[in-house]
Enzyme design. Structure first.
Site, PDB file in Angstrom:
ATOM      1  N   GLY A  10       0.870  -1.223   0.009  1.00 23.98           N
ATOM      2  CA  GLY A  10       0.010   0.128   0.004  1.00 23.98           C
ATOM      3  C   GLY A  10       0.807   1.203  -0.066  1.00 23.98           C
ATOM      4  O   GLY A  10       1.971   1.209   0.503  1.00 23.98           O
ATOM      5  N   ASP A 138       0.657   1.575   9.330  1.00 24.83           N
ATOM      6  CA  ASP A 138       0.052   0.900  10.575  1.00 24.83           C
ATOM      7  C   ASP A 138       1.382   0.821  11.606  1.00 24.83           C
ATOM      8  O   ASP A 138       1.021   0.533  12.991  1.00 24.83           O
ATOM      9  CB  ASP A 138      -0.299  -0.586  10.246  1.00 24.83           C
ATOM     10  N   GLY A 181      -5.585  -0.300  10.462  1.00 26.44           N
ATOM     11  CA  GLY A 181      -4.808  -1.166  11.319  1.00 26.44           C
ATOM     12  C   GLY A 181      -5.263  -2.564  11.405  1.00 26.44           C
ATOM     13  O   GLY A 181      -6.337  -2.815  11.854  1.00 26.44           O
ATOM     14  N   GLU A 233      -9.654  -1.247  11.929  1.00 30.05           N
ATOM     15  CA  GLU A 233     -10.561  -2.128  11.269  1.00 30.05           C
ATOM     16  C   GLU A 233     -10.428  -3.570  11.604  1.00 30.05           C
ATOM     17  O   GLU A 233     -11.117  -4.342  11.048  1.00 30.05           O
ATOM     18  CB  GLU A 233     -10.071  -1.862   9.660  1.00 30.05           C
ATOM     19  N   HIS A 286      -9.143   5.044   2.784  1.00 29.65           N
ATOM     20  CA  HIS A 286      -7.809   5.405   2.185  1.00 29.65           C
ATOM     21  C   HIS A 286      -7.536   6.808   2.150  1.00 29.65           C
ATOM     22  O   HIS A 286      -6.469   7.234   1.890  1.00 29.65           O
ATOM     23  CB  HIS A 286      -7.836   4.771   0.653  1.00 29.65           C
ATOM     24  N   VAL A 287      -8.531   7.601   2.845  1.00 36.19           N
ATOM     25  CA  VAL A 287      -8.150   9.023   3.183  1.00 36.19           C
ATOM     26  C   VAL A 287      -6.848   9.116   3.832  1.00 36.19           C
ATOM     27  O   VAL A 287      -5.791  10.127   3.670  1.00 36.19           O
ATOM     28  CB  VAL A 287      -9.236   9.785   3.989  1.00 36.19           C
ATOM     29  N   GLN A 288      -6.753   8.027   5.040  1.00 36.14           N
ATOM     30  CA  GLN A 288      -5.565   8.200   5.942  1.00 36.14           C
ATOM     31  C   GLN A 288      -4.273   7.944   5.191  1.00 36.14           C
ATOM     32  O   GLN A 288      -3.450   8.191   5.577  1.00 36.14           O
ATOM     33  CB  GLN A 288      -5.912   7.038   6.897  1.00 36.14           C
TER      34      GLN A 288
HETATM   35  O1  F6P Z   1      -1.265  -2.141   5.684  1.00 35.20           O
HETATM   36  C1  F6P Z   1      -1.333  -0.842   5.457  1.00 35.20           C
HETATM   37  C2  F6P Z   1      -2.906  -0.840   5.271  1.00 35.20           C
HETATM   38  O2  F6P Z   1      -3.082   0.623   5.186  1.00 35.20           O
HETATM   39  C3  F6P Z   1      -3.739  -1.457   6.172  1.00 35.20           C
HETATM   40  O3  F6P Z   1      -3.971  -0.801   7.366  1.00 35.20           O
HETATM   41  C4  F6P Z   1      -4.951  -1.650   5.298  1.00 35.20           C
HETATM   42  O4  F6P Z   1      -5.757  -2.939   5.712  1.00 35.20           O
HETATM   43  C5  F6P Z   1      -4.475  -2.062   4.035  1.00 35.20           C
HETATM   44  O5  F6P Z   1      -3.271  -1.319   4.083  1.00 35.20           O
HETATM   45  C6  F6P Z   1      -5.341  -1.739   2.956  1.00 35.20           C
HETATM   46  O6  F6P Z   1      -4.801  -1.990   1.723  1.00 35.20           O
HETATM   47  P1  F6P Z   1      -5.534  -1.559   0.362  1.00 35.20           P
HETATM   48  O7  F6P Z   1      -4.777  -0.731  -0.344  1.00 35.20           O
HETATM   49  O8  F6P Z   1      -5.532  -3.049  -0.466  1.00 35.20           O
HETATM   50  O9  F6P Z   1      -6.777  -1.363   0.605  1.00 35.20           O
END
Ligand code: F6P
Length: 362
Positions: A10, A138, A181, A233, A286-288
């Site tokens: 990610g 994370d 998380g 999450e 994904h705003v985070q």
């Molecule tokens: O591992 C980092 C993270 O941001 C996690 O907190 C989250 O579950 C995951 O990536 C989400 O990834 P994706 O881009 O596949 O939605």
């Protein structure tokens, strides 16, 4: 030297700052750089790469995302859960090694979390010179005090909680805010503490529905007009089921897509205490991970970028650059991915939050 740069998994906000500082700190000594696109896919056939020179990295340090693109799935998937490892096909590893040799890469700097670095480790075992750089919002890599992206994610979640408080109070509501998380609840814990959450629910501290309802009732009875709850999450109830966005069997070779736990909790509270609370849900998602990195993360990213370049030049291969007590140290990648850094119920943040009345769900 000819150095390859690859980011996988990610994205995080300060990735470009790392890429840019690797290149900027190396070009003046005559080193050349290739950036592989779309994570490990870029080193597999057909290869996807571009030359990274001073001009290519100009003005990108404060821009979120990654100029190289990234994926967190595909032929190089090496980790599918908290501890489950995938052995990458030998054919794929050999192909990556041969491709790197073909384009003359002498050392590969791999920027990634535990999944990407687990893949790097398997390639290092084939004799590829690899330097790792820790990356995940994370903040769950054990061998480093901090990963870049975490601080910005906490800022974003904190601002969301601040905004949630005012609207929750206006309407006398209980509002849940779900943050990222998977296995580690550091974002929820830190943003919850900074943003004044009344309840924090973490993967490491399974919650009890009965106790949650009792806590919300107690707040109502003692005159609080609203409650704000931050949920990671990956949080689970004592019965212990992850809430996922898709059936588990469809994701066997990839990370399960988490999401929806806050909604599930709300439904269950409503079943246990019909009409007692006005419940609302916000999922930050994904705003985070997007947008501009904060100053702390930019600095950390630049420190890691420069350190990775120095490690590559010094031949410190098979190692990951880490920060411990404000100092750069090199840790074997094998050690770095062996164990996740999880919240412990006796850590300083949990202790502090508990002392000021924050409830952890059990
Ligand atoms: O591992 C980092 C993270 O941001 C996690 O907190 C989250 O579950 C995951 O990536 C989400 O990834 P994706 O881009 O596949 O939605």
């Amino acid at each position: 030297m000819k150095i390859g740069i690859l980011n996988g998994g990610g994205d995080v906000q300060p990735l470009n700052a790392v890429i840019s500082s690797i290149v900027k700190s190396g070009v003046h000594d005559g080193h050349e750089f290739i950036g592989f696109e779309k994570g490990w896919e870029g080193v597999l056939s057909p290869m996807l790469y571009r030359t990274l020179d001073q001009k290519a990295v100009r003005g990108i340090s404060h821009v979120g995302g990654t100029i190289l693109g990234t994926v967190n799935k595909g032929r190089f998937a090496a980790k599918v859960g908290a501890g489950d490892k995938n052995k990458i096909d030998d054919e794929i590893l050999n192909q990556a090694k041969a491709n790197l040799e073909k384009v003359g890469v002498e050392a590969l700097i791999v920027i990634g979390g535990d999944g990407t670095l687990s893949g790097a480790l398997q390639l290092a075992d084939k004799g590829v010179n690899i330097v790792g750089v820790p990356k995940t919002i994370d903040n769950d890599l054990k061998s480093t005090d901090k990963t870049f992206g975490f601080s910005t994610a906490v800022d974003i979640a904190t601002e969301a909680l601040d905004r949630t408080h005012t609207t929750a109070t206006s309407h006398d509501r209980v509002i849940f805010v779900e943050v990222m998380g998977r296995h580690a609840g550091w974002i929820a814990l830190n943003s919850g503490l900074a943003g004044g959450a009344d309840m924090i629910l973490l993967p490491e501290m399974p919650f009890d529905y009965k106790k949650i309802v009792e806590f919300l009732r107690m707040r109502k009875e003692t005159g609080y007009r609203s409650s704000v709850v931050v949920v990671a999450e990956g949080a689970t109830s004592k019965e212990g089921f992850f809430v996922t966005l898709e059936p588990a069997e469809s994701t066997q070779k990839q990370e399960i897509k988490l999401g929806g736990i806050s909604n599930t909790i709300i439904h269950n509270i409503e079943k246990m205490a019909p009409g007692e609370f006005e419940l609302r849900n916000t999922v930050l998602g994904h705003v985070q991970r997007g947008g501009t990195p904060n100053s702390e993360d930019r600095i950390l990213a630049k420190q890691y970028g420069v350190a990775a370049m120095e490690a590559a030049v010094n031949g410190d291969y098979g190692k990951m650059v880490s920060i411990r007590d404000g100092k750069i140290v090199l840790v074997p990648i094998a050690e770095a991915v062996a164990q996740l850094k999880l919240v412990t119920p006796d850590c300083l943040e949990v202790h502090t939050a508990k002392r000021i009345g924050v409830f952890f769900g059990s």
